[in-house]
Structures are given as structure tokens and as C-alpha cells.
Design a protein around this motif. Structure first.
Motif, short mmCIF file in Angstrom:
data_model
loop_
_atom_site.label_atom_id
_atom_site.label_comp_id
_atom_site.label_asym_id
_atom_site.label_seq_id
_atom_site.Cartn_x
_atom_site.Cartn_y
_atom_site.Cartn_z
N ASP A 35 0.84 -1.20 0.00
CA ASP A 35 0.00 0.00 0.00
C ASP A 35 0.87 1.25 0.00
OD1 ASP A 35 -2.31 -1.50 0.08
OD2 ASP A 35 -2.75 -1.12 2.19
N SER A 36 0.40 2.31 -0.68
CA SER A 36 1.14 3.57 -0.71
C SER A 36 0.46 4.64 0.15
CB SER A 36 1.28 4.07 -2.14
OG SER A 36 -0.01 4.30 -2.69
N TYR A 37 -0.55 4.24 0.91
CA TYR A 37 -1.26 5.14 1.81
C TYR A 37 -1.79 4.33 2.98
CZ TYR A 37 -5.28 3.04 -0.41
OH TYR A 37 -6.20 2.12 -0.87
N TYR A 38 -2.23 5.04 4.02
CA TYR A 38 -2.85 4.39 5.16
C TYR A 38 -4.05 5.22 5.57
CZ TYR A 38 -3.62 1.99 9.50
OH TYR A 38 -4.21 1.27 10.50
N ASP A 39 -5.21 4.58 5.70
CA ASP A 39 -6.45 5.27 6.07
C ASP A 39 -6.80 5.02 7.53
OD1 ASP A 39 -6.96 6.38 3.55
OD2 ASP A 39 -7.97 4.56 2.86
N ILE A 40 -7.23 6.08 8.21
CA ILE A 40 -7.70 5.99 9.58
C ILE A 40 -9.13 6.53 9.58
CG2 ILE A 40 -7.33 6.73 11.96
CD1 ILE A 40 -4.39 7.30 11.13
N ARG A 41 -10.04 5.76 10.13
CA ARG A 41 -11.46 6.13 10.08
C ARG A 41 -11.72 7.46 10.80
NH1 ARG A 41 -15.63 1.66 10.15
NH2 ARG A 41 -14.48 1.45 8.24
N THR A 42 -11.22 7.61 12.03
CA THR A 42 -11.49 8.83 12.79
C THR A 42 -10.26 9.23 13.62
OG1 THR A 42 -13.80 8.15 13.07
CG2 THR A 42 -13.02 9.92 14.48
N VAL A 43 -9.96 10.52 13.63
CA VAL A 43 -8.93 11.08 14.50
C VAL A 43 -9.56 12.26 15.23
CG1 VAL A 43 -6.66 12.16 14.66
CG2 VAL A 43 -7.09 10.42 12.90
N SER A 44 -9.61 12.20 16.55
CA SER A 44 -10.18 13.28 17.35
C SER A 44 -9.08 14.00 18.09
CB SER A 44 -11.18 12.72 18.36
OG SER A 44 -12.26 12.12 17.68
N THR A 45 -9.09 15.33 18.02
CA THR A 45 -8.07 16.13 18.71
C THR A 45 -8.69 17.35 19.35
OG1 THR A 45 -7.49 17.61 16.89
CG2 THR A 45 -6.38 15.49 16.94
#
Length: 107
Positions: A35-45
Motif C-alpha cells: 500500500d502507498s497510503y494508510y487510512d484511519i477512520r477517525t482522529v479526534s483532537t
């Protein structure tokens, strides 16, 4: 005076814990080798920051900015393709790592 100081110190400690609890990743998944990318469903900050993907040795493979609040479908472009070893995703806000999670790279 000592009681007031103790109460104030306890309040600060509780607030700091609550703040760090609101800086987190949601539903990290494994990745596929190549894979050339990585997906994260949700990031809360609680503030603006960025997500950084790196090897356990500390080599940065990619990063992307995130805004304060909930960020959905966060995609991190990677330099090159994923090799068959595990990685770590770090959430950095205000120059500090506030959350991190291992990423399993499947062959």
C-alpha cells in the motif's frame, strides 16, 4: 492553604487526564503490504496537529495534518510502499505525542 493547593493540584491532574483522553485514533485497521497510503477512520483532537506513520526505528514514512475536533477518513500518503513489518501511527498535537497505535502490515 495546603488544602487549597491540594485541591488545585488534583483539579489540574484530572483536567490533564481528560484532555489527553480526547486526543485519539478511532478504528485503526491493519494495512496490506505494498500500500502507498494508510487510512484511519477517525482522529479526534483538542487542537490542530498531525498524524505521522513511522517504523519502530523512527523512520517517518508519511504524515498528514488534522484539525481540532473529529476528523473522518484521514488518509496518510506514504513515501514508497509498505514493507512487511509493523509500523506505528502517532497523533501529535502541540508538539507532543498524545496518542499512538501499532499498525499490523499484512503480507
Amino acid at each position: 492553604m495546603f488544602k487549597t493547593f491540594a485541591i488545585a493540584a488534583a483539579a489540574i491532574a484530572l483536567t490533564a487526564g481528560a484532555a489527553s483522553a480526547n486526543n485519539n485514533f478511532g478504528l485503526l485497521a491493519s494495512a496490506e503490504q505494498g500500500d502507498s497510503y494508510y487510512d484511519i477512520r477517525t482522529v479526534s483532537t483538542l487542537g490542530e496537529g498531525f498524524v505521522q506513520i513511522e517504523t519502530f526505528a523512527g523512520d517517518v514514512l508519511g504524515m498528514t495534518d488534522v484539525n481540532a475536533g473529529a476528523n473522518t477518513d484521514v488518509r496518510v500518503q506514504l513515501d514508497g510502499n509498505l514493507a512487511p513489518h509493523n509500523l506505528v501511527a502517532k497523533l501529535i498535537v502541540g508538539g507532543e505525542v498524545v496518542d499512538e497505535s501499532r499498525i499490523l502490515v499484512r503480507r
